[in-house]
Write a protein that holds these residues in place. Structure first.
Motif, PDB file in Angstrom:
ATOM      1  N   ALA A  29       0.826  -1.150   0.035  1.00 11.68           N
ATOM      2  CA  ALA A  29      -0.007  -0.016  -0.180  1.00 11.68           C
ATOM      3  C   ALA A  29       0.719   1.319   0.042  1.00 11.68           C
ATOM      4  O   ALA A  29       0.717   2.428  -0.667  1.00 11.68           O
ATOM      5  CB  ALA A  29      -1.036  -0.032   1.327  1.00 11.68           C
ATOM      6  N   TYR A  30       1.786   1.165   0.465  1.00  9.51           N
ATOM      7  CA  TYR A  30       3.093   2.159   0.654  1.00  9.51           C
ATOM      8  C   TYR A  30       3.830   2.464  -0.577  1.00  9.51           C
ATOM      9  O   TYR A  30       4.141   3.569  -1.005  1.00  9.51           O
ATOM     10  CB  TYR A  30       3.726   2.369   1.870  1.00  9.51           C
ATOM     11  N   TYR A  69       6.715   1.891   7.937  1.00 13.73           N
ATOM     12  CA  TYR A  69       5.416   2.052   7.148  1.00 13.73           C
ATOM     13  C   TYR A  69       4.161   1.869   8.370  1.00 13.73           C
ATOM     14  O   TYR A  69       4.531   1.406   9.504  1.00 13.73           O
ATOM     15  CB  TYR A  69       5.049   0.826   6.352  1.00 13.73           C
ATOM     16  N   ASP A  70       3.224   2.721   8.298  1.00 16.88           N
ATOM     17  CA  ASP A  70       2.190   3.007   9.394  1.00 16.88           C
ATOM     18  C   ASP A  70       1.008   2.095   9.217  1.00 16.88           C
ATOM     19  O   ASP A  70       0.261   2.260   8.390  1.00 16.88           O
ATOM     20  CB  ASP A  70       1.885   4.403   9.602  1.00 16.88           C
ATOM     21  N   GLY A  71       1.069   0.932   9.731  1.00 23.27           N
ATOM     22  CA  GLY A  71      -0.125   0.045   9.851  1.00 23.27           C
ATOM     23  C   GLY A  71      -1.547   0.662   9.873  1.00 23.27           C
ATOM     24  O   GLY A  71      -2.415   0.407   9.439  1.00 23.27           O
ATOM     25  N   TYR A  72      -1.661   1.668  11.060  1.00 23.82           N
ATOM     26  CA  TYR A  72      -2.750   2.199  11.236  1.00 23.82           C
ATOM     27  C   TYR A  72      -3.228   3.181  10.213  1.00 23.82           C
ATOM     28  O   TYR A  72      -4.540   3.072   9.756  1.00 23.82           O
ATOM     29  CB  TYR A  72      -2.689   3.060  12.345  1.00 23.82           C
ATOM     30  N   LYS A  73      -2.329   3.721   9.407  1.00 22.66           N
ATOM     31  CA  LYS A  73      -2.750   4.617   8.282  1.00 22.66           C
ATOM     32  C   LYS A  73      -3.184   3.759   7.056  1.00 22.66           C
ATOM     33  O   LYS A  73      -4.213   3.778   6.430  1.00 22.66           O
ATOM     34  CB  LYS A  73      -1.577   5.555   7.765  1.00 22.66           C
ATOM     35  N   ALA A  74      -2.741   2.556   6.942  1.00 24.35           N
ATOM     36  CA  ALA A  74      -3.015   1.581   5.876  1.00 24.35           C
ATOM     37  C   ALA A  74      -4.327   1.117   6.040  1.00 24.35           C
ATOM     38  O   ALA A  74      -5.123   1.248   5.200  1.00 24.35           O
ATOM     39  CB  ALA A  74      -1.812   0.564   5.622  1.00 24.35           C
ATOM     40  N   VAL A  75      -4.398   0.681   7.148  1.00 25.39           N
ATOM     41  CA  VAL A  75      -5.859   0.088   7.745  1.00 25.39           C
ATOM     42  C   VAL A  75      -6.864   1.003   7.479  1.00 25.39           C
ATOM     43  O   VAL A  75      -8.004   0.876   6.860  1.00 25.39           O
ATOM     44  CB  VAL A  75      -5.763  -0.706   8.991  1.00 25.39           C
ATOM     45  N   ALA A  77      -7.044   3.659   5.540  1.00 32.48           N
ATOM     46  CA  ALA A  77      -7.193   3.881   4.202  1.00 32.48           C
ATOM     47  C   ALA A  77      -8.115   2.842   3.465  1.00 32.48           C
ATOM     48  O   ALA A  77      -8.878   3.014   2.758  1.00 32.48           O
ATOM     49  CB  ALA A  77      -5.917   3.993   3.262  1.00 32.48           C
ATOM     50  N   LEU A  78      -7.648   1.799   3.836  1.00 28.73           N
ATOM     51  CA  LEU A  78      -8.798   0.387   3.536  1.00 28.73           C
ATOM     52  C   LEU A  78     -10.070   0.569   3.981  1.00 28.73           C
ATOM     53  O   LEU A  78     -11.110   0.372   3.325  1.00 28.73           O
ATOM     54  CB  LEU A  78      -7.929  -0.785   4.357  1.00 28.73           C
ATOM     55  N   LYS A  79     -10.570   0.927   5.103  1.00 31.00           N
ATOM     56  CA  LYS A  79     -11.792   1.205   5.766  1.00 31.00           C
ATOM     57  C   LYS A  79     -12.360   2.284   5.141  1.00 31.00           C
ATOM     58  O   LYS A  79     -13.656   2.406   4.729  1.00 31.00           O
ATOM     59  CB  LYS A  79     -11.777   1.357   7.016  1.00 31.00           C
ATOM     60  N   GLU A  80     -11.819   3.322   4.565  1.00 33.64           N
ATOM     61  CA  GLU A  80     -12.204   4.685   3.953  1.00 33.64           C
ATOM     62  C   GLU A  80     -12.573   4.740   2.380  1.00 33.64           C
ATOM     63  O   GLU A  80     -13.495   5.258   2.021  1.00 33.64           O
ATOM     64  CB  GLU A  80     -11.378   5.852   4.502  1.00 33.64           C
ATOM     65  N   ASN A  81     -11.742   3.452   1.773  1.00 34.77           N
ATOM     66  CA  ASN A  81     -11.783   3.654   0.352  1.00 34.77           C
ATOM     67  C   ASN A  81     -12.891   2.832  -0.105  1.00 34.77           C
ATOM     68  O   ASN A  81     -12.490   1.780  -0.652  1.00 34.77           O
ATOM     69  CB  ASN A  81     -10.620   3.397  -0.250  1.00 34.77           C
ATOM     70  N   ASN A  82     -14.333   2.849   0.046  1.00 34.15           N
ATOM     71  CA  ASN A  82     -15.327   2.309  -0.106  1.00 34.15           C
ATOM     72  C   ASN A  82     -15.420   1.749  -1.732  1.00 34.15           C
ATOM     73  O   ASN A  82     -15.972   0.632  -2.198  1.00 34.15           O
ATOM     74  CB  ASN A  82     -16.656   2.797   0.440  1.00 34.15           C
ATOM     75  N   GLU A  83     -14.929   2.628  -2.845  1.00 33.12           N
ATOM     76  CA  GLU A  83     -15.303   2.481  -3.999  1.00 33.12           C
ATOM     77  C   GLU A  83     -14.230   1.881  -4.830  1.00 33.12           C
ATOM     78  O   GLU A  83     -14.241   1.727  -6.108  1.00 33.12           O
ATOM     79  CB  GLU A  83     -16.046   3.669  -4.612  1.00 33.12           C
ATOM     80  N   GLN A  84     -12.928   2.042  -4.293  1.00 31.38           N
ATOM     81  CA  GLN A  84     -11.717   1.638  -4.891  1.00 31.38           C
ATOM     82  C   GLN A  84     -11.488   0.266  -4.957  1.00 31.38           C
ATOM     83  O   GLN A  84     -11.763  -0.358  -3.953  1.00 31.38           O
ATOM     84  CB  GLN A  84     -10.517   2.342  -4.540  1.00 31.38           C
ATOM     85  N   SER A  85     -10.917  -0.605  -6.000  1.00 33.14           N
ATOM     86  CA  SER A  85     -10.512  -1.841  -5.832  1.00 33.14           C
ATOM     87  C   SER A  85      -8.897  -1.856  -5.424  1.00 33.14           C
ATOM     88  O   SER A  85      -8.670  -3.248  -5.128  1.00 33.14           O
ATOM     89  CB  SER A  85     -10.617  -2.387  -7.243  1.00 33.14           C
ATOM     90  N   ILE A  87      -5.745  -0.029  -2.757  1.00 37.45           N
ATOM     91  CA  ILE A  87      -5.480   0.759  -1.582  1.00 37.45           C
ATOM     92  C   ILE A  87      -3.986   1.212  -1.851  1.00 37.45           C
ATOM     93  O   ILE A  87      -3.242   0.309  -2.162  1.00 37.45           O
ATOM     94  CB  ILE A  87      -5.645   0.080  -0.487  1.00 37.45           C
ATOM     95  N   SER A  88      -4.009   2.405  -1.639  1.00 37.98           N
ATOM     96  CA  SER A  88      -2.443   3.221  -1.714  1.00 37.98           C
ATOM     97  C   SER A  88      -2.468   4.158  -0.562  1.00 37.98           C
ATOM     98  O   SER A  88      -3.499   4.988  -0.534  1.00 37.98           O
ATOM     99  CB  SER A  88      -2.500   3.920  -3.253  1.00 37.98           C
ATOM    100  N   VAL A  89      -1.330   4.010  -0.072  1.00 36.74           N
ATOM    101  CA  VAL A  89      -1.050   5.268   1.292  1.00 36.74           C
ATOM    102  C   VAL A  89       0.003   6.130   0.789  1.00 36.74           C
ATOM    103  O   VAL A  89       0.997   5.614   0.076  1.00 36.74           O
ATOM    104  CB  VAL A  89      -0.692   4.561   2.342  1.00 36.74           C
ATOM    105  N   LYS A  90      -0.388   7.557   0.547  1.00 37.07           N
ATOM    106  CA  LYS A  90       0.930   8.244   0.324  1.00 37.07           C
ATOM    107  C   LYS A  90       1.385   9.207   1.434  1.00 37.07           C
ATOM    108  O   LYS A  90       0.272   9.703   2.016  1.00 37.07           O
ATOM    109  CB  LYS A  90       0.473   9.098  -1.117  1.00 37.07           C
TER     110      LYS A  90
END
Length: 90
Positions: A29-30, A69-75, A77-85, A87-90
């Protein structure tokens, strides 16, 4: 990657594999992106192994210390991106 993943020596080999798979999705994701459905399943598997929020946060902290890498931020992003197939964290 030249670091060791934070794991619990009391976990079974299968549990270690599942947690490492979860960490791999965070890295992906990062570094580029990761498949949302696969990441979500890896997170669910991780939560079966590490059900407590405090323990979860401790593993995120340890993982961030060794990988950056921050696992909290990645998760998040996973929970917030409902319409994307993916996940990317920038």
């Amino acid at each position: 990657m030249e670091y060791s993943y934070p794991i619990d020596v009391d976990w079974t080999q299968e549990e270690m594999i599942q947690v490492i798979e979860f960490y791999n999705h965070i890295e992906d994701a990062y570094e580029s992106s990761t498949n949302k459905e696969q990441f979500n399943q890896a997170y669910k598997n991780f939560k079966k192994i590490v059900p407590g929020k405090s323990d979860e946060n401790n593993f995120y902290k340890e993982f961030k210390e060794v990988s950056g890498y921050d696992g909290y931020k990645a998760v998040k992003a996973l929970k917030e991106n409902n319409e994307q197939s993916t996940i990317s964290v920038k």
